[in-house]
Design an enzyme around this catalytic site. Sequence first.
Site, PDB file in Angstrom:
ATOM      1  N   GLU A   1       0.858  -1.197   0.000  1.00 24.34           N
ATOM      2  CA  GLU A   1       0.000   0.000   0.000  1.00 24.34           C
ATOM      3  C   GLU A   1       0.882   1.231   0.000  1.00 24.34           C
ATOM      4  O   GLU A   1       2.056   1.147   0.347  1.00 24.34           O
ATOM      5  CB  GLU A   1      -0.816   0.065   1.299  1.00 24.34           C
ATOM      6  CG  GLU A   1      -1.857  -0.975   1.441  1.00 24.34           C
ATOM      7  CD  GLU A   1      -2.355  -1.028   2.880  1.00 24.34           C
ATOM      8  OE1 GLU A   1      -2.476   0.040   3.517  1.00 24.34           O
ATOM      9  OE2 GLU A   1      -2.593  -2.137   3.353  1.00 24.34           O
TER      10      GLU A   1
ATOM     11  N   LYS B   1       2.245   4.635   1.580  1.00 22.11           N
ATOM     12  CA  LYS B   1       2.382   5.182   2.930  1.00 22.11           C
ATOM     13  C   LYS B   1       2.038   6.673   2.826  1.00 22.11           C
ATOM     14  O   LYS B   1       2.832   7.474   2.330  1.00 22.11           O
ATOM     15  CB  LYS B   1       3.811   4.969   3.439  1.00 22.11           C
ATOM     16  CG  LYS B   1       4.024   5.487   4.846  1.00 22.11           C
ATOM     17  CD  LYS B   1       5.278   4.862   5.450  1.00 22.11           C
ATOM     18  CE  LYS B   1       5.857   5.658   6.587  1.00 22.11           C
ATOM     19  NZ  LYS B   1       4.925   6.037   7.629  1.00 22.11           N
TER      20      LYS B   1
ATOM     21  N   ASP C   1       1.384  10.436   3.745  1.00 20.43           N
ATOM     22  CA  ASP C   1       2.129  11.297   4.655  1.00 20.43           C
ATOM     23  C   ASP C   1       1.143  12.221   5.383  1.00 20.43           C
ATOM     24  O   ASP C   1       0.857  13.330   4.941  1.00 20.43           O
ATOM     25  CB  ASP C   1       3.150  12.117   3.862  1.00 20.43           C
ATOM     26  CG  ASP C   1       4.189  12.718   4.778  1.00 20.43           C
ATOM     27  OD1 ASP C   1       4.197  12.375   5.974  1.00 20.43           O
ATOM     28  OD2 ASP C   1       4.995  13.536   4.295  1.00 20.43           O
TER      29      ASP C   1
ATOM     30  N   TYR D   1      -7.120   2.231   6.346  1.00 18.87           N
ATOM     31  CA  TYR D   1      -6.322   1.075   5.933  1.00 18.87           C
ATOM     32  C   TYR D   1      -6.257  -0.074   6.940  1.00 18.87           C
ATOM     33  O   TYR D   1      -5.457  -0.972   6.792  1.00 18.87           O
ATOM     34  CB  TYR D   1      -4.903   1.505   5.539  1.00 18.87           C
ATOM     35  CG  TYR D   1      -4.193   2.430   6.513  1.00 18.87           C
ATOM     36  CD1 TYR D   1      -3.913   2.019   7.806  1.00 18.87           C
ATOM     37  CD2 TYR D   1      -3.795   3.703   6.115  1.00 18.87           C
ATOM     38  CE1 TYR D   1      -3.255   2.853   8.686  1.00 18.87           C
ATOM     39  CE2 TYR D   1      -3.138   4.544   6.999  1.00 18.87           C
ATOM     40  CZ  TYR D   1      -2.873   4.119   8.275  1.00 18.87           C
ATOM     41  OH  TYR D   1      -2.226   4.937   9.147  1.00 18.87           O
TER      42      TYR D   1
ATOM     43  N   LYS E   1      10.686   3.617   2.972  1.00 22.29           N
ATOM     44  CA  LYS E   1      10.534   5.063   2.785  1.00 22.29           C
ATOM     45  C   LYS E   1      11.337   5.536   1.576  1.00 22.29           C
ATOM     46  O   LYS E   1      12.491   5.128   1.393  1.00 22.29           O
ATOM     47  CB  LYS E   1      11.038   5.792   4.031  1.00 22.29           C
ATOM     48  CG  LYS E   1      10.224   5.448   5.272  1.00 22.29           C
ATOM     49  CD  LYS E   1       9.488   6.639   5.784  1.00 22.29           C
ATOM     50  CE  LYS E   1      10.094   7.124   7.044  1.00 22.29           C
ATOM     51  NZ  LYS E   1       9.459   8.274   7.591  1.00 22.29           N
TER      52      LYS E   1
ATOM     53  N   CYS F   1      31.392  43.254  -5.262  1.00 23.63           N
ATOM     54  CA  CYS F   1      29.962  43.199  -5.577  1.00 23.63           C
ATOM     55  C   CYS F   1      29.758  43.125  -7.094  1.00 23.63           C
ATOM     56  O   CYS F   1      30.333  43.931  -7.836  1.00 23.63           O
ATOM     57  CB  CYS F   1      29.284  44.440  -5.018  1.00 23.63           C
ATOM     58  SG  CYS F   1      27.557  44.568  -5.487  1.00 23.63           S
TER      59      CYS F   1
ATOM     60  N   CYS G   1      28.151  46.657  -8.233  1.00 26.83           N
ATOM     61  CA  CYS G   1      28.748  47.982  -8.094  1.00 26.83           C
ATOM     62  C   CYS G   1      30.250  47.934  -7.840  1.00 26.83           C
ATOM     63  O   CYS G   1      30.878  48.971  -7.642  1.00 26.83           O
ATOM     64  CB  CYS G   1      28.067  48.747  -6.965  1.00 26.83           C
ATOM     65  SG  CYS G   1      28.523  48.122  -5.340  1.00 26.83           S
TER      66      CYS G   1
ATOM     67  N   CYS H   1      27.538  43.629   0.552  1.00 31.37           N
ATOM     68  CA  CYS H   1      28.080  44.759  -0.180  1.00 31.37           C
ATOM     69  C   CYS H   1      27.836  45.978   0.706  1.00 31.37           C
ATOM     70  O   CYS H   1      26.691  46.274   1.049  1.00 31.37           O
ATOM     71  CB  CYS H   1      27.361  44.920  -1.515  1.00 31.37           C
ATOM     72  SG  CYS H   1      27.698  46.523  -2.256  1.00 31.37           S
TER      73      CYS H   1
ATOM     74  N   CYS I   1      24.858  51.146  -4.593  1.00 37.82           N
ATOM     75  CA  CYS I   1      24.716  49.862  -5.269  1.00 37.82           C
ATOM     76  C   CYS I   1      23.269  49.735  -5.769  1.00 37.82           C
ATOM     77  O   CYS I   1      22.333  49.780  -4.966  1.00 37.82           O
ATOM     78  CB  CYS I   1      25.058  48.762  -4.265  1.00 37.82           C
ATOM     79  SG  CYS I   1      24.958  47.132  -4.971  1.00 37.82           S
TER      80      CYS I   1
END
Length: 689
Positions: A113, A115, A117, A236, A323, A417, A420, A435, A441
């Site tokens: 089956e 599983k 979650d 189930y 799993k 940077c 800039c 920066c 900038c």
Amino acid sequence: MNELAAKIRIDELTRTLNQHNYAYYVLSKPTISDIDFDFLLKELEQLEAQFPHLASADSPTRKVGGDITKSFTQVKHRYPMLSLGNTYSEVELREFDERIRKAIGNDFEYVCELKFDGLAISITYENGVLVRAVTRGDGVQGDDVTANVKTIQTIPQQLAPGNYPASFDIRGEIFMHRKTFERLNESYRKELEAKGYDEEEIKERLYKNPRNFASGTLKMQDSAEVAKRPLDCFLYFIYTDNPVADSHYESLKKAAEWGFQVSDHYQLCPTLDDVLAFIHAYDRQREHLSYEIDGVVIKVNQYHHQQDLGFTAKNPRWAISYKYKAQDALTQLQKVTYQVGRTGAITPVANLVPVQLAGTTVKRASLYNADEIVRLDLHENDWVYVEKGGEIIPKITGVDLSKRSPNALPIRYIAVCPECNATLIRKEGDVIHYCPNDQNCPPQRIGQIEHFIGRKAMNIDSLGGETVAGLFKKGLINSYADLYSLTAAQLIGLELESGEDKKRSLQQKSVENILAGIEASKQVPFERVLFALGIRMVGETVAKKLARHFGSIDALSKATKEEIAGIYEIGEKIAEQVVQFFADPQQVTRVALLKEKGLQLEVDANNQVTRTQVLGGKSFLVSGTFTISRDALKELIEQNGGRNVGSISKSLDYLIAGDKMGPEKLKKATEFNIPILSETDFMAMLIAE
Ligand code: IVH
């Protein structure tokens, strides 16, 4: 705060907040605004963090992701709710199979089956009527969540006549469909935004995945609220004293006949190869299911075999869950680019050869920071594994070294940077590079303007981020202050880039809206203007405190570091940022321009709390220090129909307790049973009318 004072305050906050919760959730008649509620809740959280042993069991801070939990009645399971042994490995699955064959021979089959979650639930039916639904809890007893489970459409409350036992338990998994999760989480985000949470807090509070959301929902106290968050359930397992069939497979069929929702995805598997084929098939298909599964459950089908195999201390020997690992894909790194955020924070991004993963095409993955690149020992053009965990952005989990070319160079983190060219800095103990050029900038400048127009700041919603970036690139605005000099003539017909290679031009109507929005923002109260300025570390709450304490931008700009740091919960670091901000001539010029344009740069005393008679002649004693001056607090009391008194007596109506209040006063107030209010409680009293 000493322990006695903390205890009094914690008890009081707990009582008050629970009353507000009751009014909100049960009576549907809120007695406090959300913001004020959150204020009080934060105070309680802080106190509980400081004095964990004083937190009470019914503390409103014990809630799941913004939902109120109540303590549900504990119910003992008629049959204990066991969990399953699990494995991620096919080798271990083979060993499981061998153990079983050794014990019972080869004449049996498995049922495989999915599983699901979600959360396990056990539902009791008496004469076809749902009488109780209980969570797994510790396996022996769980929470009685019957009322909430009854809101789930696919769980019958009354079975049609059939050949089911007079009394049985049926077990299954409660879950939320992915689409429902996305829709509800999105509206939860909006709700949090409306409450004024910032992005970081929102991310923390949002549900991480459908399971998380389903669990938060099932634990809510208001079933009407649960009904608004549709959950679903697959069943189930049937437990009864006299089994209804000889095998699990037949029981599942029976459960479906009686009206229960049983998943279609189960199968009889005589051999381990069949089991493995089932596992592999669903590993490929699972992304197309409307709900999440995290593996496959393998059960020996025949009940007499189950009985022979029995149980270990924890698990049945006749079942195991396999799993799935988080889904991953292998692809090649093209290059690492670097994004510059509003605050100058640099985020390295891996640009990848596009690859399919869990139903989407992945082209980029976050590398978070320089340490992560070192940890992965990432080289140019490496082949990397990308994985989608519970989070939305994929991440790189490893490198396939066998595919690395011998002369590939390691990825070197940038030193300047990319926008800039300023030399990046990394503060001691910080993993992030910044920066430092916040004034020049471009992304930082644009980001600052975006912050300024944001909903919680100046709320100029007729201007979007794209328009701001466009105006900046065209040189029409250099800072937020320039917004107030824009004219219709400049804007009408202006061509802006919109998305990838698309252009749009501003039409008369949207220009009118933009200018009206800018004009209207001139009425935004001072505390929000202060927040909008984007002073580092000055978030909404700090801005509010500063505004209330100093009353005007002039007073604040003249304040010393010590004066600012002296305000309750402000601290040196924030004070330093504020002083630095007002020492910067560029910022001073901008603020002067805002003033000239008529923005609110002072607290509007009439606007803050209007004069009322809400305090109805009651007497107040103010003691300790507050975020506003004591005089201002006393004035508020008088403006709202209260009386100030100088000492504690039995006839005192309220003590407003601030920080650093003397223990004697507190003791006396407690002796005389005088209600003690915090500043926030008091403010809430004013707003309550
Ligand atoms: S059977 C004694 N079947 O997985 C056997 N469990 O690790 C009881 N689960 O607590 C469980 N899908 O919450 C079973 N098809 C499935 C399942 C399933 C999900 C969960 C369940 C259980 C946990 C066991």
